[in-house]
Design an enzyme around this catalytic site. Sequence first.
Site, short mmCIF file in Angstrom:
data_model
loop_
_atom_site.label_atom_id
_atom_site.label_comp_id
_atom_site.label_asym_id
_atom_site.label_seq_id
_atom_site.Cartn_x
_atom_site.Cartn_y
_atom_site.Cartn_z
N GLU A 134 52.14 45.39 64.05
CA GLU A 134 52.98 44.97 62.92
C GLU A 134 52.23 43.99 62.02
OE1 GLU A 134 55.51 46.70 62.29
OE2 GLU A 134 55.60 47.69 64.24
N GLU B 117 50.04 53.07 58.03
CA GLU B 117 49.82 53.18 59.47
C GLU B 117 48.33 53.04 59.81
OE1 GLU B 117 52.32 53.07 61.38
OE2 GLU B 117 51.66 53.77 63.34
ZN ZN Z 1 53.43 51.40 62.33
#
Ligand code: ZN
Length: 509
Positions: free
Chosen positions: A271, A300
């Site tokens: 995160e 991502e």
């Molecule tokens: Zn993620």
Amino acid sequence: MSVNQQRFDAVCARAREAMILHSTADTLEWDERTGLPIAAGEYRAQQVSTLRALVHQRRTDPVYGEDLLSLVQECGDEDPHGPIAATIRELHRDWQRDCKLPTQLVERMSRATVRGQQTWDAARKADDFSMFEKTLEHVIDLKREAGERLSEGTDRSVYEALLDEYEPDARVEDIQQVFDNLREPLVQLIAAAKDAPKQPDISILERTYCMENQRDFSHFVAEQTGFDFDRGRLDETSHPFCTTLGPNDCRILTRYDPHWLPAGLFGTMHEAGHGMYEQGLRPDWFGLPPGSYVSLGIHESQSRLWENQVGRSRPFWEWLYPQALEAFATQLEGVSLDSFYFAINTVRPSLIRVEADEATYNLHIIIRFDLERQLIDGTLSVKDLPEAWNSRYQSDLGICPSSDADGVLQDVHWSAGLIGYFPTYTLGNVAAAQLFDAASDQIGDLNELFAEGEFRLLLDWLRERIHFDGRCYSGADLIQRATGKPLCSTHFVNYLKSKLEPLYGITGS
Ligand code: ZN
């Protein structure tokens, strides 16, 4: 012809105003997921949906659309990747997209997905897919209808039109190519690890790790790797995520498990990677395309790079392990750095995606990518989904879920109408490895830096090559510019092999 400044300013003001409403709804959702009293849920849902409707109204306003159209015609002389042209191009693109969906359909989807998530939750708890079947059918039908409308007048398939929301301009054919090249080497590597002579002792990570120490340790790691706590904070929730509530307000959320150290630690690094991307966007362009993330795949790639390429590397732990030994003195007593490093790099087929290791994770994604396309194009009916799911797990991972809860019901995405979302996870894994190799080539020996706890040069490289441009380039262009070639799976496969083969004592294939 040049851009009419007054018109440009009016459009930007309108977009920023929509972002104020949007980020206010996000703030309420952050609050909901960090500690809302249980009885307050219904009113909170009303607050959020009212704000979201206002955002939709602002973003589909006809006058705003006309202004955008004029600006598109005026901006021929602008540098296409400069902030002005990018603002016009991307806001126009968003506007077209928003307008293609009638308000009534948006409302029906919103109701269906709220209901979908509730039904999914109940069905998963009861471990009974049949409870969810009709609701999912309804969601899929609405998404298909949305995809048909969105693809109208374009050369995209219905599924691609849905995918476009998360990964703009992505083509199924290109993703398929990347996934096809990934699949076989991964299957072989996973099988080789299973039968390998050396095996990790993962019980090291299952000892009781005091929550307070985990919190302090994770906070320390996030700060050291570069998450700016003056412009963000770290909290806890049941399903970790990252959300940005303002130009200087990035929230990351993690979940600590007293009997599984990686959950909180790597969850935080993951995160924080998302957070560092958000913090690297230009605050003066907040609410406008140059100050917004470009795609979920790129997002991502940033979280995975910090979680895996950095956080699961040996040099990183050469630096951090002495501090881990202090923080978790009893749990790690007598555990060598080598044993710890092997344990955090375990590869083992398992049923649950979110608990999967770096290698098998992608097989979970490939299955979902294949099945959701079949659901949308109608070649697979919802009623046959559990059977299709189980047979793919058997053939691809060699294991079969004994229950729907551990199988087809494990992820919330489809119930929430998130179709076309899954592939972005693996695109992120693949991009992370490719970016990391390019950064190593250009910066020099990153391992040496990590072993000294030095991450600034890597973060600066990412800021300059990926974060700074926001949506001024496409995700594919950013990868091309940063690495000198289009996205390809080779870097990721090589990364996994070069790490896992020596660990498991596998002779190179
Ligand atoms: Zn993620």
